[in-house]
Design a protein around this motif. Structure first.
Motif, PDB file in Angstrom:
ATOM      1  N   LYS A   1     107.348 -17.838 118.097  1.00 29.40           N
ATOM      2  CA  LYS A   1     107.616 -19.048 118.451  1.00 29.40           C
ATOM      3  C   LYS A   1     108.347 -19.780 117.596  1.00 29.40           C
ATOM      4  CE  LYS A   1     102.356 -18.838 119.898  1.00 29.40           C
ATOM      5  NZ  LYS A   1     101.344 -19.961 119.883  1.00 29.40           N
ATOM      6  N   ALA A   2     108.498 -19.657 116.354  1.00 28.58           N
ATOM      7  CA  ALA A   2     109.963 -20.885 115.783  1.00 28.58           C
ATOM      8  C   ALA A   2     111.101 -19.836 116.720  1.00 28.58           C
ATOM      9  CB  ALA A   2     109.386 -20.388 114.526  1.00 28.58           C
ATOM     10  N   LEU A   3     111.202 -18.892 116.635  1.00 27.45           N
ATOM     11  CA  LEU A   3     112.991 -18.081 116.911  1.00 27.45           C
ATOM     12  C   LEU A   3     112.397 -18.328 118.627  1.00 27.45           C
ATOM     13  CD1 LEU A   3     113.181 -15.090 115.116  1.00 27.45           C
ATOM     14  CD2 LEU A   3     114.254 -17.490 114.225  1.00 27.45           C
TER      15      LEU A   3
ATOM     16  N   ILE B   1     105.924 -10.853 125.631  1.00 26.93           N
ATOM     17  CA  ILE B   1     105.907 -12.462 124.512  1.00 26.93           C
ATOM     18  C   ILE B   1     104.724 -11.983 124.149  1.00 26.93           C
ATOM     19  CG2 ILE B   1     105.160 -14.427 123.957  1.00 26.93           C
ATOM     20  CD1 ILE B   1     107.861 -14.779 125.929  1.00 26.93           C
ATOM     21  N   HIS B   2     103.866 -11.473 124.998  1.00 27.15           N
ATOM     22  CA  HIS B   2     102.205 -11.412 124.960  1.00 27.15           C
ATOM     23  C   HIS B   2     101.452  -9.903 125.109  1.00 27.15           C
ATOM     24  CE1 HIS B   2     101.475 -15.418 124.739  1.00 27.15           C
ATOM     25  NE2 HIS B   2     101.877 -15.989 125.620  1.00 27.15           N
ATOM     26  N   THR B   3     102.337  -9.617 123.734  1.00 30.50           N
ATOM     27  CA  THR B   3     102.106  -7.969 123.315  1.00 30.50           C
ATOM     28  C   THR B   3     100.776  -7.340 123.331  1.00 30.50           C
ATOM     29  OG1 THR B   3     102.285  -7.534 121.241  1.00 30.50           O
ATOM     30  CG2 THR B   3     104.310  -6.818 122.910  1.00 30.50           C
TER      31      THR B   3
END
Length: 246
Positions: free
Chosen positions: A218-220, A148-150
């Motif tokens: 984040k929407a998906l 998520i936080h690459t």
């Protein structure tokens, strides 16, 4: 003094074994999520203990520590109440004295003292599955967080040698691969990652192991499709690791 030193030594050995165990489980399951075998990357065995920090500071591990502390406190409270109860009622004191002088009770005490080490060993063995489960859970959570936080992972860019095969900068992409080839976009990203999408995961003696994926939406809510590349170090003229400010 000798007994104290022996106890400290034993505790240090046992603690080291458990720290190494949870670190080994964590590292293997973390990289397994990326499809990377730890046998193929450079991890010094002494470095495994550092990975245990990720586990022992996690919410899952601290939860079970709290449960253990609560159970110990409950046991101490029960013993304290029993002790108060015995001191208050002389009848129970007499019964307790009779029992202590009883041959069966003495034999029982000897057995408990004799097999206390065995009971401790059984306890230590039984908590291995729990630590395994916690370390695996933390590895899965950290894998998801890193996907998520690459930005938490270091960006890396490459310049390839002229004599490198299809990825050589001296060779035009159109002449090496057609635009319909499944690896066309992959090679383009490896050669010219202008958006800094490549993230360094690990390295071996022969390869840089990198992750490439689009930013998390984040929407998906679902993790974007990611790709793992093994970049041969023999083909690399220059590698640039991009450090972010904290």
């Amino acid at each position: 003094m000798a007994d104290t030193l022996k106890l400290i030594r034993d505790l240090t050995i046992v603690t080291g074994i458990y720290l190494y165990f949870i670190a080994w489980v964590y590292v293997n399951f973390y990289y397994q999520q990326f499809g990377i075998s730890t046998a193929s990357i450079k991890i010094d065995y002494s470095s495994y203990l550092m990975y245990s920090y990720n586990v022992i500071t996690s919410a899952s591990f601290l939860y079970w520590v709290k449960v253990f502390v609560v159970l110990v406190l409950i046991r101490l409270l029960v013993l304290f109440i029993i002790d108060l109860f015995r001191q208050r009622y002389t009848f129970f004191e007499k019964i307790n004295t009779l029992l202590l002088n009883n041959l069966v009770m003495v034999t029982l005490k000897k057995m408990i003292k004799q097999y206390s080490l065995l009971a401790l060993i059984i306890f230590l063995v039984l908590i291995f599955p729990l630590l395994f489960k916690v370390a695996r859970r933390v590895a899965a959570d950290n894998y998801r967080q890193d996907r998520i936080h690459t930005e938490n992972l270091k960006s890396v860019q490459f310049i390839f040698r002229k004599e490198a095969d299809l990825v050589s900068p001296a060779i035009v992409l159109d002449s090496s691969l057609s635009r319909n080839h499944i690896f066309y976009n992959d090679i383009a990203i490896l050669k010219n990652d202008q958006q800094q999408l490549l993230r360094l995961l690990a390295e071996s003696d022969d390869y840089y192991i990198v992750l490439q994926q689009r930013p998390f939406n984040k929407a998906l809510g679902a993790l974007p499709l990611g790709y793992i590349y093994y970049v041969n170090k023999k083909d690399i003229l220059l590698s640039k690791i991009i450090l972010r400010s904290l």
